[in-house]
Design a protein around this motif. Structure first.
Motif, PDB file in Angstrom:
ATOM      1  N   ASN A 238       0.829  -1.215   0.000  1.00 27.42           N
ATOM      2  CA  ASN A 238       0.000   0.000   0.000  1.00 27.42           C
ATOM      3  C   ASN A 238       0.861   1.262   0.000  1.00 27.42           C
ATOM      4  O   ASN A 238       0.548   2.240   0.672  1.00 27.42           O
ATOM      5  N   GLY A 239       1.966   1.201  -0.733  1.00 22.22           N
ATOM      6  CA  GLY A 239       2.814   2.382  -0.876  1.00 22.22           C
ATOM      7  C   GLY A 239       3.775   2.610   0.279  1.00 22.22           C
ATOM      8  O   GLY A 239       4.533   3.575   0.256  1.00 22.22           O
ATOM      9  N   ARG A 240       3.745   1.751   1.278  1.00 23.53           N
ATOM     10  CA  ARG A 240       4.639   1.953   2.426  1.00 23.53           C
ATOM     11  C   ARG A 240       5.662   0.833   2.496  1.00 23.53           C
ATOM     12  O   ARG A 240       5.325  -0.348   2.353  1.00 23.53           O
ATOM     13  N   ASN A 241       6.899   1.209   2.772  1.00 25.60           N
ATOM     14  CA  ASN A 241       7.951   0.222   2.943  1.00 25.60           C
ATOM     15  C   ASN A 241       7.735  -0.498   4.279  1.00 25.60           C
ATOM     16  O   ASN A 241       7.576   0.146   5.313  1.00 25.60           O
ATOM     17  N   CYS A 242       7.710  -1.812   4.227  1.00 27.28           N
ATOM     18  CA  CYS A 242       7.417  -2.600   5.430  1.00 27.28           C
ATOM     19  C   CYS A 242       8.486  -3.670   5.633  1.00 27.28           C
ATOM     20  O   CYS A 242       9.130  -4.125   4.694  1.00 27.28           O
ATOM     21  N   LEU A 243       8.624  -4.071   6.882  1.00 26.11           N
ATOM     22  CA  LEU A 243       9.626  -5.046   7.293  1.00 26.11           C
ATOM     23  C   LEU A 243       8.919  -6.319   7.751  1.00 26.11           C
ATOM     24  O   LEU A 243       7.927  -6.253   8.487  1.00 26.11           O
ATOM     25  N   LEU A 244       9.430  -7.464   7.289  1.00 22.78           N
ATOM     26  CA  LEU A 244       8.850  -8.755   7.694  1.00 22.78           C
ATOM     27  C   LEU A 244       9.315  -9.107   9.106  1.00 22.78           C
ATOM     28  O   LEU A 244      10.516  -9.113   9.386  1.00 22.78           O
ATOM     29  N   GLU A 245       8.375  -9.392   9.949  1.00 24.76           N
ATOM     30  CA  GLU A 245       8.680  -9.746  11.338  1.00 24.76           C
ATOM     31  C   GLU A 245       8.064 -11.107  11.668  1.00 24.76           C
ATOM     32  O   GLU A 245       6.972 -11.427  11.205  1.00 24.76           O
ATOM     33  N   TYR A 246       8.756 -11.864  12.505  1.00 24.12           N
ATOM     34  CA  TYR A 246       8.290 -13.191  12.909  1.00 24.12           C
ATOM     35  C   TYR A 246       7.851 -13.185  14.380  1.00 24.12           C
ATOM     36  O   TYR A 246       8.288 -12.340  15.160  1.00 24.12           O
ATOM     37  N   PRO A 247       7.017 -14.146  14.747  1.00 25.11           N
ATOM     38  CA  PRO A 247       6.585 -14.229  16.147  1.00 25.11           C
ATOM     39  C   PRO A 247       7.763 -14.452  17.097  1.00 25.11           C
ATOM     40  O   PRO A 247       8.823 -14.920  16.682  1.00 25.11           O
ATOM     41  N   LEU A 248       7.546 -14.112  18.347  1.00 23.79           N
ATOM     42  CA  LEU A 248       8.577 -14.282  19.377  1.00 23.79           C
ATOM     43  C   LEU A 248       7.995 -15.106  20.528  1.00 23.79           C
ATOM     44  O   LEU A 248       7.544 -14.554  21.537  1.00 23.79           O
ATOM     45  N   PRO A 249       7.977 -16.412  20.370  1.00 32.59           N
ATOM     46  CA  PRO A 249       7.420 -17.245  21.434  1.00 32.59           C
ATOM     47  C   PRO A 249       8.418 -17.455  22.561  1.00 32.59           C
ATOM     48  O   PRO A 249       9.630 -17.451  22.329  1.00 32.59           O
ATOM     49  N   GLY A 250       7.909 -17.652  23.755  1.00 35.65           N
ATOM     50  CA  GLY A 250       8.775 -17.950  24.890  1.00 35.65           C
ATOM     51  C   GLY A 250       8.598 -19.387  25.339  1.00 35.65           C
ATOM     52  O   GLY A 250       7.544 -19.995  25.120  1.00 35.65           O
ATOM     53  N   ASP A 251       9.642 -19.932  25.954  1.00 34.77           N
ATOM     54  CA  ASP A 251       9.464 -21.197  26.657  1.00 34.77           C
ATOM     55  C   ASP A 251       8.739 -20.952  27.973  1.00 34.77           C
ATOM     56  O   ASP A 251       7.919 -21.755  28.400  1.00 34.77           O
ATOM     57  N   VAL A 252       9.101 -19.850  28.608  1.00 37.62           N
ATOM     58  CA  VAL A 252       8.526 -19.522  29.917  1.00 37.62           C
ATOM     59  C   VAL A 252       8.214 -18.030  29.967  1.00 37.62           C
ATOM     60  O   VAL A 252       9.051 -17.210  29.569  1.00 37.62           O
ATOM     61  N   ALA A 253       7.022 -17.669  30.440  1.00 32.92           N
ATOM     62  CA  ALA A 253       6.724 -16.276  30.783  1.00 32.92           C
ATOM     63  C   ALA A 253       6.609 -16.178  32.293  1.00 32.92           C
ATOM     64  O   ALA A 253       5.958 -17.022  32.923  1.00 32.92           O
ATOM     65  N   LEU A 254       7.256 -15.183  32.856  1.00 31.37           N
ATOM     66  CA  LEU A 254       7.120 -14.884  34.283  1.00 31.37           C
ATOM     67  C   LEU A 254       6.219 -13.664  34.375  1.00 31.37           C
ATOM     68  O   LEU A 254       6.573 -12.599  33.866  1.00 31.37           O
ATOM     69  N   VAL A 255       5.070 -13.809  34.996  1.00 30.10           N
ATOM     70  CA  VAL A 255       4.026 -12.784  34.912  1.00 30.10           C
ATOM     71  C   VAL A 255       3.675 -12.260  36.295  1.00 30.10           C
ATOM     72  O   VAL A 255       3.688 -13.008  37.278  1.00 30.10           O
ATOM     73  N   ASP A 256       3.354 -10.974  36.344  1.00 31.66           N
ATOM     74  CA  ASP A 256       2.948 -10.309  37.585  1.00 31.66           C
ATOM     75  C   ASP A 256       1.448 -10.038  37.539  1.00 31.66           C
ATOM     76  O   ASP A 256       0.928  -9.584  36.527  1.00 31.66           O
ATOM     77  N   ALA A 257       0.764 -10.319  38.652  1.00 29.70           N
ATOM     78  CA  ALA A 257      -0.676 -10.036  38.725  1.00 29.70           C
ATOM     79  C   ALA A 257      -1.027  -9.408  40.063  1.00 29.70           C
ATOM     80  O   ALA A 257      -0.291  -9.538  41.051  1.00 29.70           O
ATOM     81  N   TRP A 258      -2.164  -8.739  40.080  1.00 32.41           N
ATOM     82  CA  TRP A 258      -2.698  -8.164  41.320  1.00 32.41           C
ATOM     83  C   TRP A 258      -3.583  -9.190  42.013  1.00 32.41           C
ATOM     84  O   TRP A 258      -3.451  -9.455  43.189  1.00 32.41           O
TER      85      TRP A 258
ATOM     86  N   ASN B 182      -7.232 -16.948  36.220  1.00 35.11           N
ATOM     87  CA  ASN B 182      -7.726 -15.650  35.730  1.00 35.11           C
ATOM     88  C   ASN B 182      -7.038 -14.544  36.515  1.00 35.11           C
ATOM     89  O   ASN B 182      -6.909 -14.635  37.740  1.00 35.11           O
ATOM     90  N   LEU B 183      -6.606 -13.494  35.783  1.00 34.35           N
ATOM     91  CA  LEU B 183      -5.782 -12.461  36.419  1.00 34.35           C
ATOM     92  C   LEU B 183      -6.345 -11.057  36.207  1.00 34.35           C
ATOM     93  O   LEU B 183      -6.973 -10.772  35.185  1.00 34.35           O
ATOM     94  N   THR B 184      -6.070 -10.209  37.201  1.00 36.25           N
ATOM     95  CA  THR B 184      -6.174  -8.763  36.980  1.00 36.25           C
ATOM     96  C   THR B 184      -4.795  -8.160  37.213  1.00 36.25           C
ATOM     97  O   THR B 184      -3.954  -8.732  37.915  1.00 36.25           O
ATOM     98  N   HIS B 185      -4.565  -7.018  36.585  1.00 34.82           N
ATOM     99  CA  HIS B 185      -3.325  -6.272  36.764  1.00 34.82           C
ATOM    100  C   HIS B 185      -3.685  -4.852  37.151  1.00 34.82           C
ATOM    101  O   HIS B 185      -4.694  -4.320  36.700  1.00 34.82           O
ATOM    102  N   ARG B 186      -2.849  -4.229  37.966  1.00 37.62           N
ATOM    103  CA  ARG B 186      -3.112  -2.859  38.382  1.00 37.62           C
ATOM    104  C   ARG B 186      -2.695  -1.870  37.296  1.00 37.62           C
ATOM    105  O   ARG B 186      -1.630  -2.018  36.704  1.00 37.62           O
ATOM    106  N   GLU B 187      -3.519  -0.840  37.045  1.00 34.63           N
ATOM    107  CA  GLU B 187      -3.194   0.321  36.218  1.00 34.63           C
ATOM    108  C   GLU B 187      -2.153   0.009  35.137  1.00 34.63           C
ATOM    109  O   GLU B 187      -2.310  -0.936  34.384  1.00 34.63           O
ATOM    110  N   SER B 188      -1.077   0.792  35.094  1.00 34.11           N
ATOM    111  CA  SER B 188      -0.091   0.566  34.023  1.00 34.11           C
ATOM    112  C   SER B 188       0.815  -0.632  34.301  1.00 34.11           C
ATOM    113  O   SER B 188       1.684  -0.956  33.488  1.00 34.11           O
TER     114      SER B 188
END
Lengths: 215, 218
Positions: free
Chosen positions: B137-157, B164-170
């Protein structure tokens, strides 16, 4: 010299004058962060912060700090009534997807064709501060730059014919707000919209590596 | 009965293998600091760390880089004056710089089953050198691939036993997209709530993206 360059807050205040009510605006780290301090409360402008804040408000009083609420510079902020939070992929859908009326970024250099360089001075040094700048630069409806006209170190001009540092994006800058002037990118190159009081055209041109145009 | 709670951090992280790709959220807040300490204690080596910022001299990101467990850092931002900047300068850390929005979208793509995407971000920069670009569409674009993890360490409220999780604000930031992008998602939560206590419309990260939860009170 009979002119007095704006300080960083002065540049931010000058930018704030030009942001109309209703715009959805992202402010980068550095001088741009201060722009929101100069938008009067009765002018509704919605500020986006790349870490997923829509409706970012001013810094809280020291006893009202919410440790879970920061801006892109990880400074504590407040949320305006009506604000909301999204996760990072949605936050950058906002940035990349053309939803921002304006993004204001700091920069090392801007070229007369609208190229911007703001993430690295060379590839050899370990400083590689892309952050969200490449997404914001190509995604916002308009990109303005806030920076000092002259570098502090070697005194060279940041207003360039061609950027000497690695590019953040090509041909995307619309306006540049410096401590000396407001410049617009036109088909001819840099057009001067405004200068600080007491500054002459010759003095501004001397401090600019690119040719300036007056209409 | 589904119950994703595990008794402690050591149990939650015990089987993380050498060479794992670790997704670590956080942007000024929302970083699972106790899980990072746990991973340092667990001792897995040769890790690839995916995190927005390379951090400073102190803090969880600096600590796990300083531990020598990480072979590679994938991030959007590195300060010269930081553990990451010095390790890179000394040739002791591989570095892949990814624009922040591309990082988020590559993670989202990994979780969403999208096999690649084109984005204008970075297409006209040094980051595109030697890589596939295409004008769309007239714009120069870059091919990007997914970035899967073996492990995600996640923070929740808050978390319930379904994960099921909630997270605070930002503090939400990268947590939901990293949770969906990893084969194993481990959560540290400030509060434990009963199943059903989080209003269904207010779940930020649904439990289908979560495998283990550890209660880490303040």
């Amino acid at each position: 010299m009979t002119f007095r360059p704006l300080d960083r807050a002065g540049i931010a205040a000058r930018i704030a004058r030009d942001i109309p009510e209703g715009w959805f605006v992202n402010l980068g780290i550095g001088i741009p962060t201060g722009v929101s301090d100069h938008v009067p409360n009765d002018r509704e402008v919605i500020f986006h912060s790349e870490n997923g804040v829509i409706g970012a408000g001013p810094a809280p009083a020291p006893d009202k700090i919410n440790p879970f609420l920061v801006n892109a510079g990880t400074q504590h902020i407040t949320l305006r009534t009506g604000g909301s939070f999204v996760h990072h992929a949605d936050s950058f859908a906002i940035a990349r997807g053309g939803h921002l009326d304006l993004c204001v970024l700091g920069a090392f250099e801007v070229a007369e064709n609208g190229d911007i360089a703001n993430w690295a001075r060379s590839l050899d040094e370990p400083v590689k501060q892309v952050g969200g700048a490449m997404d914001l630069a190509i995604g916002a409806k308009r990109l303005w730059v806030a920076m000092e006209h002259i570098t502090k170190g070697h005194g060279g001009s940041r207003i360039r014919r061609v950027c000497s540092y690695p590019l953040t994006a090509k041909g995307v800058v619309r306006r540049v707000y410096t401590d000396l002037a407001v410049l617009e990118i036109t088909p001819r190159g840099f057009g001067v919209l405004d200068m600080i009081p007491g500054m002459t055209r010759e003095e501004l041109q001397e401090r600019s590596e690119a040719e300036l145009h007056w209409t | 009965m589904i119950d994703k709670f595990v008794p402690d951090v050591a149990a939650a992280l015990a089987d993380i293998a050498d060479g794992a790709v670790i997704l670590l959220p956080g942007f000024g807040n929302g970083m699972p600091e106790t899980l990072v300490k746990g991973l340092i204690a667990q001792g897995a080596r040769d890790l690839t760390l995916v995190v927005n910022s390379g951090g400073r001299d102190t803090g969880p990101t600096a600590d796990i880089l300083a531990s020598g467990q990480c072979r590679k850092l994938i991030c959007s931002f590195v300060r010269a004056d930081s553990v990451a900047g010095r390790l890179f300068a000394a040739g002791k850390l591989e570095l892949e710089i990814v624009p922040q929005g591309t990082l988020a979208e590559r993670l989202r793509a990994a979780g969403a089953g999208v096999q690649a995407f084109y984005t204008p971000t970075g297409a006209d920069t040094l980051l595109a050198e030697g890589r596939e670009t295409r004008v769309i569409n007239g714009r120069n674009c870059l091919l990007e691939y997914p970035l899967p993890g073996d492990v995600a360490l996640v923070d929740a409220w808050e978390a319930d036993r379904w994960g099921n999780l909630t997270h605070r604000e930002s503090a939400r930031n990268f947590n939901p997209v990293m949770a969906m992008a990893a084969a194993l998602t481990v959560v540290q939560t400030r509060h434990v709530v009963a199943l059903g206590d989080i209003p269904p419309a207010n779940v930020h990260t649904p439990g289908v993206f979560v495998h283990r939860v550890v209660h880490v009170p303040a």
